[in-house]
Design a protein around this motif. Structure first.
Motif, PDB file in Angstrom:
ATOM      1  N   TYR A 359       0.832  -1.206   0.000  1.00  0.00           N
ATOM      2  CA  TYR A 359       0.000   0.000   0.000  1.00  0.00           C
ATOM      3  C   TYR A 359       0.869   1.260   0.000  1.00  0.00           C
ATOM      4  O   TYR A 359       1.956   1.279   0.584  1.00  0.00           O
ATOM      5  CB  TYR A 359      -0.903   0.030   1.233  1.00  0.00           C
ATOM      6  CG  TYR A 359      -2.071  -0.929   1.154  1.00  0.00           C
ATOM      7  CD1 TYR A 359      -3.347  -0.460   0.845  1.00  0.00           C
ATOM      8  CD2 TYR A 359      -1.892  -2.283   1.385  1.00  0.00           C
ATOM      9  CE1 TYR A 359      -4.433  -1.344   0.781  1.00  0.00           C
ATOM     10  CE2 TYR A 359      -2.959  -3.174   1.313  1.00  0.00           C
ATOM     11  CZ  TYR A 359      -4.220  -2.700   1.009  1.00  0.00           C
ATOM     12  OH  TYR A 359      -5.286  -3.563   0.929  1.00  0.00           O
ATOM     13  N   SER A 413      -3.027   0.915  -4.384  1.00  0.00           N
ATOM     14  CA  SER A 413      -3.693   0.601  -3.115  1.00  0.00           C
ATOM     15  C   SER A 413      -3.221   1.641  -2.108  1.00  0.00           C
ATOM     16  O   SER A 413      -2.014   1.884  -1.972  1.00  0.00           O
ATOM     17  CB  SER A 413      -3.325  -0.808  -2.641  1.00  0.00           C
ATOM     18  OG  SER A 413      -3.832  -1.776  -3.517  1.00  0.00           O
ATOM     19  N   SER A 440     -14.083   3.013  -6.301  1.00  0.00           N
ATOM     20  CA  SER A 440     -12.933   2.207  -6.729  1.00  0.00           C
ATOM     21  C   SER A 440     -13.402   0.883  -7.322  1.00  0.00           C
ATOM     22  O   SER A 440     -14.397   0.296  -6.871  1.00  0.00           O
ATOM     23  CB  SER A 440     -12.008   1.933  -5.555  1.00  0.00           C
ATOM     24  OG  SER A 440     -11.501   3.130  -5.017  1.00  0.00           O
ATOM     25  N   ARG A 445      -8.833  -1.659  -1.888  1.00  0.00           N
ATOM     26  CA  ARG A 445      -7.571  -0.929  -2.071  1.00  0.00           C
ATOM     27  C   ARG A 445      -7.532   0.368  -1.271  1.00  0.00           C
ATOM     28  O   ARG A 445      -6.505   1.029  -1.213  1.00  0.00           O
ATOM     29  CB  ARG A 445      -7.328  -0.625  -3.548  1.00  0.00           C
ATOM     30  CG  ARG A 445      -8.115   0.558  -4.092  1.00  0.00           C
ATOM     31  CD  ARG A 445      -7.801   0.848  -5.545  1.00  0.00           C
ATOM     32  NE  ARG A 445      -8.356   2.126  -5.985  1.00  0.00           N
ATOM     33  CZ  ARG A 445      -7.721   3.284  -5.892  1.00  0.00           C
ATOM     34  NH1 ARG A 445      -6.509   3.324  -5.363  1.00  0.00           N
ATOM     35  NH2 ARG A 445      -8.298   4.389  -6.334  1.00  0.00           N
TER      36      ARG A 445
END
Length: 576
Positions: A359, A413, A440, A445
C-alpha cells in the motif's frame, strides 16, 4: 455500581457454587474447616461440633439460608492446632512442602513420615475430608512446621492462634472479600489485608517436593499483594474506586479459574485509601516482606513508596496502571505492564511497514486541527524514508473532499494515516474516504490506519472503520463478542450479580488477565520473577515482558496489538 467492595463477600457467598469466603473472625478462637455432607442441616452440624446455631452463622453468614452438600464451613473450636516446632523458624523451615498422596498411603502414614498428626494435616489443608480423600491429591505439609529430618517437640501454642493474635481492632472490622474454591488454607483477615489462597489439587511428579526460591533471600510462599484505593471508608466511593473494585473482582475470577492446578498462591488485599501515609504504613507490615509481587496503585508518590520498600525485600512491584511512569528504568524489581510510549510507537511503525508493504501511505492533516498525532506521523515518515518507501501528504481545510484526493494515483492501493485521533476530526475526513472506496474498482484498495483512542468508537464511527478495513495499534482490545469475553462476562455476572462496569479498558477484564498472568508466572518460576516469564495472551491484554540491557532496569511488557476492523462488525486482533 450495584455492589460495592464492602458487600462483595455477601454477594459472592450467595452466588458462588461451593465457595469459600474470608471471614473476619474472633482473633482468639482457632477454627477448622468442615465440608457439608448430603442431608446435613445447620442445626445438626452446630450440634455435632458443640456450638450454637448463632455461632455457626456468625462465622458463615450464608448458612442463615441453609447449607448444601459440598459446601465448606468455618467451625470455631476451643482447641488450638498444635505445630511441631518450638524453635525460631529457619530458612529451611519456610520452604513450602507438598506431598502427593500415593496408592496405599493414609493420612496417618503420611503424617508419621513428616512428624505431623492427622489433625495437623487437616488444619494445613482445610476442606480435606479425612475420611474420603483420593490418590493424586496434593497436600500442603508445612506452615513453618519442621521438615521430616528436623522434627522437634510440640509447640506450646497454635500457629493459628499466634497469627490471629496479631490482628488489631481494625482487623476485626475489616471487610472481607470472596475467596476462590477449592483452597488449601482457610482465608484469614489480618488488619486491613485479606488473605486468599488459590488452591492446588493437581498431582506433582514427586510424592514429596520442596519448592525453593533460588534467590539469596529467605524462602517465602507464593504470594501476591494488591494495594489499591478501594476507599472502603467511604459510603459512596467515587467511580475510580469502584473501577479498582472491578479490577479486584476480575482478579478473583482468575484465581478461581486457576484454583484447581499448581501450587497454592496467597492473595493479600489492602485498601490504600488513596493516602501516601496509609501506603507507607502498609509497607511496614511484617507480612509484606513475604510477598512475591505487589500490584501497586497508579499514584506516582504511592507507587514510589511501594517500590522503594519492596526493593529492600527483593519483592517485585507490578505496575498495571501508571502508563507514563518511568521507575522501571532504574529499579530491577519493577514490572511495567504497559508498553512505554516510545517503544509503542516504534513497534507500531515496524508493524505498519511490515503489513502495508503493498500500500502507498497517504498522510492527511487538518490545516487548523489539533493534529496531536504529529509525533507519530513524523516518526512514520522518517521510517518510510529510511526504507525507501514513497508516500503522499494531503492537507485539507474544514472537511476532506474528493477533490483533495484527485492527485492520488488511481491504480494504487492506498492506506490513509490521519494526524489526529479525535472523533471530531474523524468525522471530517471519513465521508471522502468512503466515497473514494465506493468509486474504486477494488474497494479493498482503500484502507485506514488509526490509533488506540478509536477502541472507544461506537455506532456510525465503528461501522465506518469496518467499511474501510481499518487497522489500529493498541495496548489492549476487548472484543465483547468473542467466546472468551462472553464467558468471562457471564461468570462475573454469576459471581457478583451485576455486570462489569463500562470502561475502556474494562477493569474487570484487566484484573482477570493480570491475575491469570501473575499466578501462572509465580507457579511456573517458583516465585522467582527474575526469570524469563512465559508470554500470555488474555481476553483483553497480552503480556510479554523483556528485561532492559542495564542490570538496574526492570522488566517491560512490550506486547502491542494490531486490531483489524472488518465489514459487518467483525473485529480481529493480532500480536505484533
Amino acid at each position: 455500581m450495584r455492589h460495592s467492595f464492602r458487600n462483595i463477600l455477601a454477594v459472592a457467598a450467595i452466588l458462588l457454587t461451593a465457595s469459600v469466603v474470608a471471614i473476619a473472625q474472633d482473633s482468639t478462637t482457632p477454627t477448622v474447616t468442615y465440608k457439608v455432607k448430603k442431608g446435613e442441616t445447620v442445626y445438626g452440624i452446630s450440634k455435632s461440633h458443640g456450638i450454637t446455631v448463632d455461632q455457626l452463622i456468625e462465622y458463615n453468614p450464608t448458612a442463615r439460608d441453609g447449607v448444601r452438600a459440598g459446601e465448606y464451613l468455618v467451625i470455631p473450636t476451643a482447641q488450638a492446632v498444635e505445630t511441631t516446632e518450638d524453635v525460631t523458624p529457619t530458612k529451611l523451615d519456610r520452604r513450602r512442602t507438598y506431598h502427593t498422596i500415593a496408592q496405599g498411603e493414609t493420612l496417618y502414614s503420611i503424617g508419621k513420615r513428616y512428624g505431623l498428626t492427622v489433625e495437623q494435616i487437616q488444619a494445613l489443608n482445610p476442606g480435606l475430608d479425612t475420611a474420603n480423600y483420593r490418590v493424586g491429591a496434593v497436600l500442603r505439609l508445612n506452615a513453618r512446621t519442621a521438615l521430616p529430618s528436623e522434627q522437634s517437640a510440640k509447640a506450646k501454642t497454635a500457629t493459628a492462634s499466634t497469627s490471629a493474635k496479631k490482628s488489631s481492632a481494625k482487623a476485626e472490622s475489616a471487610q472481607p472479600v470472596a475467596a476462590t474454591t477449592p483452597v488449601t488454607q482457610q482465608p484469614v483477615v489480618e488488619d486491613s489485608g485479606e488473605k486468599i489462597l488459590v488452591g492446588s489439587t493437581s498431582p506433582t511428579p514427586d510424592n514429596s517436593t520442596l519448592v525453593d526460591d533460588p534467590a539469596l533471600i529467605e524462602e517465602r510462599p507464593l504470594a501476591i499483594g494488591i494495594i489499591l484505593p478501594f476507599m472502603t471508608n467511604e459510603s459512596r466511593p467515587e467511580k475510580s474506586a469502584q473501577l479498582y473494585t472491578d479490577f479486584l473482582r476480575g482478579f478473583l475470577l482468575a484465581a478461581d479459574t486457576l484454583s484447581h492446578r499448581g501450587a497454592p498462591v496467597a492473595i493479600r488485599v489492602y485498601d490504600s485509601h488513596n493516602s501516601l501515609d496509609t501506603v507507607r504504613a502498609i509497607m511496614q507490615r511484617p507480612e509484606i516482606a513475604e510477598l512475591s509481587v505487589i500490584v501497586a496503585p497508579d499514584d506516582t508518590l504511592q507507587l514510589a513508596a511501594v517500590a522503594e520498600e519492596a526493593r529492600r525485600d527483593a519483592t517485585y512491584v507490578y505496575n498495571a496502571f501508571a502508563i507514563k511512569d518511568e521507575s522501571h528504568r532504574a529499579n530491577p524489581y519493577i514490572l511495567q505492564a504497559n508498553i512505554p510510549h516510545d517503544e509503542m510507537y516504534q513497534s507500531a511503525i515496524e508493524g505498519f511497514i511490515d503489513r502495508f508493504g503493498d500500500y502507498t501511505p497517504v498522510f492527511i492533516t487538518h490545516s487548523s486541527g489539533k493534529n496531536e498525532k504529529g509525533e507519530f506521523t513524523s516518526a512514520l515518515r522518517e521510517a518510510l524514508d529510511a526504507a525507501g518507501r514513497p508516500y503522499h501528504q494531503i492537507e485539507y481545510a474544514n472537511y476532506l473532499s474528493t477533490t483533495d484526493l484527485k492527485s492520488l494515483p488511481a491504480d494504487s492501493s492506498l492506506v490513509f494515516i490521519p494526524a489526529s485521533a479525535q472523533r471530531s476530526d474523524f468525522n471530517k475526513y471519513i465521508s471522502a474516504l468512503k466515497t473514494l472506496r465506493e468509486e474504486s474498482v477494488d474497494p479493498t484498495r482503500v484502507r485506514l490506519f488509526g490509533y488506540p483512542e478509536w477502541v472507544t468508537f461506537r455506532g456510525d464511527a465503528f461501522d465506518n472503520m469496518g467499511l474501510l478495513n481499518t487497522v489500529i495499534y493498541s495496548r489492549f482490545y476487548n472484543d465483547t463478542q468473542s467466546y472468551d469475553a462472553i464467558r468471562l462476562a457471564n461468570n462475573y455476572r454469576r459471581w457478583y450479580g451485576t455486570d462489569m462496569m463500562e470502561a475502556v479498558p474494562s477493569q474487570g477484564v484487566l484484573g482477570f488477565d493480570t491475575g491469570c498472568f501473575l499466578i501462572r508466572a509465580l507457579r511456573d518460576n517458583d516465585g522467582d520473577l527474575s526469570r524469563r516469564l512465559a508470554p500470555y495472551d488474555g481476553v483483553q491484554s497480552a503480556f510479554d515482558f523483556v528485561t532492559g540491557e542495564d542490570e538496574d532496569e526492570g522488566q517491560v511488557n512490550d506486547a502491542l496489538y494490531f486490531v483489524y476492523f472488518r465489514p459487518g462488525g467483525i473485529v480481529e486482533k493480532t500480536r505484533l
